[in-house]
Design a protein around this motif. Structure first.
Motif, short mmCIF file in Angstrom:
data_model
loop_
_atom_site.label_atom_id
_atom_site.label_comp_id
_atom_site.label_asym_id
_atom_site.label_seq_id
_atom_site.Cartn_x
_atom_site.Cartn_y
_atom_site.Cartn_z
N GLU A 273 0.84 -1.21 0.00
CA GLU A 273 0.00 0.00 0.00
C GLU A 273 0.87 1.26 0.00
O GLU A 273 0.59 2.22 -0.71
CB GLU A 273 -0.91 0.01 1.24
CG GLU A 273 -2.06 -0.98 1.16
CD GLU A 273 -2.78 -1.13 2.50
OE1 GLU A 273 -3.90 -1.64 2.49
OE2 GLU A 273 -2.20 -0.78 3.55
N ARG A 275 3.94 1.59 -1.08
CA ARG A 275 4.62 1.73 -2.38
C ARG A 275 3.65 2.30 -3.43
O ARG A 275 4.01 3.20 -4.19
CB ARG A 275 5.10 0.34 -2.80
CG ARG A 275 5.90 0.32 -4.06
CD ARG A 275 6.31 -1.09 -4.35
NE ARG A 275 6.83 -1.24 -5.69
CZ ARG A 275 6.81 -2.39 -6.36
NH1 ARG A 275 6.29 -3.47 -5.81
NH2 ARG A 275 7.31 -2.46 -7.57
N ARG A 276 2.41 1.80 -3.43
CA ARG A 276 1.42 2.33 -4.39
C ARG A 276 1.10 3.79 -4.09
O ARG A 276 0.96 4.61 -4.99
CB ARG A 276 0.13 1.49 -4.33
CG ARG A 276 0.24 0.16 -5.06
CD ARG A 276 -1.13 -0.40 -5.38
NE ARG A 276 -1.91 -0.67 -4.19
CZ ARG A 276 -1.85 -1.82 -3.51
NH1 ARG A 276 -1.06 -2.79 -3.92
NH2 ARG A 276 -2.57 -2.00 -2.43
N GLU A 277 1.02 4.10 -2.80
CA GLU A 277 0.66 5.47 -2.39
C GLU A 277 1.70 6.48 -2.89
O GLU A 277 1.36 7.53 -3.40
CB GLU A 277 0.55 5.50 -0.86
CG GLU A 277 -0.08 6.73 -0.29
CD GLU A 277 -1.58 6.83 -0.55
OE1 GLU A 277 -2.17 5.86 -1.07
OE2 GLU A 277 -2.13 7.91 -0.26
N ALA A 279 3.75 6.10 -5.34
CA ALA A 279 3.74 6.15 -6.81
C ALA A 279 2.60 7.06 -7.27
O ALA A 279 2.75 7.84 -8.22
CB ALA A 279 3.57 4.75 -7.38
N ARG A 280 1.47 6.99 -6.58
CA ARG A 280 0.30 7.77 -7.00
C ARG A 280 0.48 9.26 -6.68
O ARG A 280 0.24 10.11 -7.53
CB ARG A 280 -0.94 7.23 -6.29
CG ARG A 280 -2.23 7.82 -6.84
CD ARG A 280 -3.45 7.02 -6.48
NE ARG A 280 -3.70 7.03 -5.06
CZ ARG A 280 -3.90 5.96 -4.32
NH1 ARG A 280 -3.87 4.77 -4.89
NH2 ARG A 280 -4.11 6.05 -3.05
N HIS A 281 0.94 9.55 -5.47
CA HIS A 281 0.98 10.95 -5.06
C HIS A 281 2.28 11.67 -5.37
O HIS A 281 2.31 12.89 -5.51
CB HIS A 281 0.69 11.07 -3.56
CG HIS A 281 -0.75 10.81 -3.26
ND1 HIS A 281 -1.75 11.64 -3.68
CD2 HIS A 281 -1.35 9.79 -2.62
CE1 HIS A 281 -2.91 11.16 -3.29
NE2 HIS A 281 -2.71 10.04 -2.66
N ARG A 282 3.40 10.96 -5.43
CA ARG A 282 4.68 11.63 -5.64
C ARG A 282 5.36 11.21 -6.92
O ARG A 282 6.40 11.74 -7.27
CB ARG A 282 5.64 11.29 -4.47
CG ARG A 282 5.15 11.68 -3.13
CD ARG A 282 5.53 13.11 -2.80
NE ARG A 282 4.72 13.55 -1.69
CZ ARG A 282 4.14 14.74 -1.63
NH1 ARG A 282 4.30 15.60 -2.60
NH2 ARG A 282 3.40 15.07 -0.60
N ASP A 283 4.79 10.20 -7.54
CA ASP A 283 5.41 9.66 -8.74
C ASP A 283 6.81 9.10 -8.45
O ASP A 283 7.72 9.21 -9.26
CB ASP A 283 5.47 10.73 -9.84
CG ASP A 283 5.55 10.09 -11.22
OD1 ASP A 283 5.14 8.91 -11.33
OD2 ASP A 283 6.06 10.73 -12.14
N ARG A 285 8.97 5.90 -7.96
CA ARG A 285 8.86 4.48 -8.35
C ARG A 285 9.89 3.66 -7.58
O ARG A 285 11.08 3.80 -7.80
CB ARG A 285 9.13 4.32 -9.84
CG ARG A 285 8.27 5.20 -10.72
CD ARG A 285 6.86 4.67 -10.82
NE ARG A 285 5.97 5.73 -11.29
CZ ARG A 285 4.66 5.64 -11.36
NH1 ARG A 285 4.06 4.53 -10.97
NH2 ARG A 285 3.94 6.64 -11.80
#
Ligand code: SF4
Length: 366
Positions: A273, A275-277, A279-283, A285
């Protein structure tokens, strides 16, 4: 009311002169040094403060030096003392002394009270200890002593009981050596009239003390109702590659005002979660993420439950409020003890070997 206040004052002074501790700020009259000691001593034990005080003054020996200091350096010097807003308010006050008073602390109570972060206690302490002015200074220790001496009932942190404590302090303030009188009250609260089990048999003013005479020392001052503790869940992101770690600067009004910590997310997230968060909010990777367990960090009114997630892969390019910091140079940043604990618990052993971190936080002036 206190019977024979002049006699009580004289005995307090005599006791202080023969029983006082030899503390570094007691050897100086410089208002800047006294102010630094007073701010550091708020909520912090004397033995913890001494090395911080000495390092701070040797690095910034005058209020002008502090006003011109790099805020990050000041926060780093404060790291481990806790209550970090104090460091920011000190810088603001130092600038005000330089800009508005030509670099000299005013000796007048009203002018001191107008400085950022100066409450009635701090202004009274600096006015009396540095300038020998008959100004009352009531901190928690002094309030306890005065409430017991005069048998002041009720909550002394507010309303008429608080006013009664300050009125008594004002009554006692004028007279011989206000600077020693203020310190005598503080010292009696620290060494004799402690919150629990006051040593009344050793007290120089026991025969004038209402709480002692009436057996009320357990209920005067009225024990404070503790505010309900809040439980807060957070996730700390530990991302370290090639000797560098990702840090975030906390906002000035938050828990860790202006300090560097690992980036934090609200809530207890699993590694995936988190890691996905990011990636979504800060880009950002990450190649992977690993759950490194949880830790509890206790603050005055909050219990922080922090889940630690280690992100794997090259550090992303970042801009403020984030930065990539060398592990070997973390001592020079202002890291609160929460960040120190998270890094120690969440980094790989090979990264830990490069880590240079400051000491830890304590609390309570005594
Ligand atoms: S007699 Fe006891 S309660 Fe009263 S001021 Fe002294 S130590 Fe405190």
């Amino acid at each position: 009311m206190l019977a024979a206040p002049a006699d009580v004052r004289a005995r307090l002074l005599a006791w202080y002169r023969s029983h006082r501790r030899d503390l570094p700020w007691r050897a100086v009259r410089d208002p800047y040094a006294i102010w630094v000691s007073e701010i550091m001593l708020q909520q912090t034990r004397v033995e913890t403060v001494i090395p911080y005080y000495e390092r701070f003054l040797s690095r910034w020996p005058t209020v002008g030096d502090l006003a011109a200091a790099d805020p990050d350096d000041v926060r780093a010097a404060w790291s481990g003392l806790g209550y970090y807003r104090r460091a920011k308010l000190m810088m603001d006050a130092a600038k005000a002394v330089v800009d508005e008073h030509a670099g000299r602390f005013p000796d007048d109570l009203e002018a001191l009270l107008a400085l950022p972060g100066f409450g009635r206690y701090t202004a009274g302490a600096v006015a009396s200890i540095a300038f020998d002015a008959p100004a009352p200074a009531v901190d928690g220790n002094v309030a306890r002593v005065l409430a017991r001496l005069a048998g002041i009932r009720g909550d002394i942190t507010r309303g008429s009981p608080q006013r009664a404590v300050w009125d008594l302090a004002e009554t006692l303030a004028p007279g011989e050596s206000p600077r020693e009188h203020t310190q005598a009250l503080i010292e009696l609260g620290a060494l004799v009239c402690g919150a629990r089990r006051p040593k009344c048999l050793l007290c120089p003013v026991s025969d004038a003390c209402v709480a002692h005479a009436e057996g009320l020392t357990a209920v005067v001052p009225e024990p404070r109702k503790k505010p309900a503790r809040r439980s807060v869940e957070l996730t700390a992101l530990l991302w370290c590659t090639s000797g560098q770690v990702l840090l975030a600067k906390q906002g000035d009004d938050g828990l860790f005002a202006g300090l560097w910590t690992p980036p934090m997310l609200e809530g207890a997230l699993t590694a995936d979660e988190a890691r996905r968060e990011v990636a979504r909010h800060r880009d950002w990777r990450a190649n992977g993420a690993e759950d490194m367990g949880t830790m509890k960090h206790v603050l005055t009114h909050r219990d922080l439950h922090v889940r630690l997630v280690r992100l794997i892969g090259d550090l992303p390019a970042v801009s403020p409020p984030y930065r990539r910091a060398p592990l070997s140079a973390l001592e020079t940043l202002g890291l609160p003890s929460l960040a120190v604990k998270a890094l120690r618990k969440g980094l790989r052993p090979e990264d830990l070997s490069e880590l240079a971190l400051p000491g830890r936080r304590t609390s309570r002036r005594s």
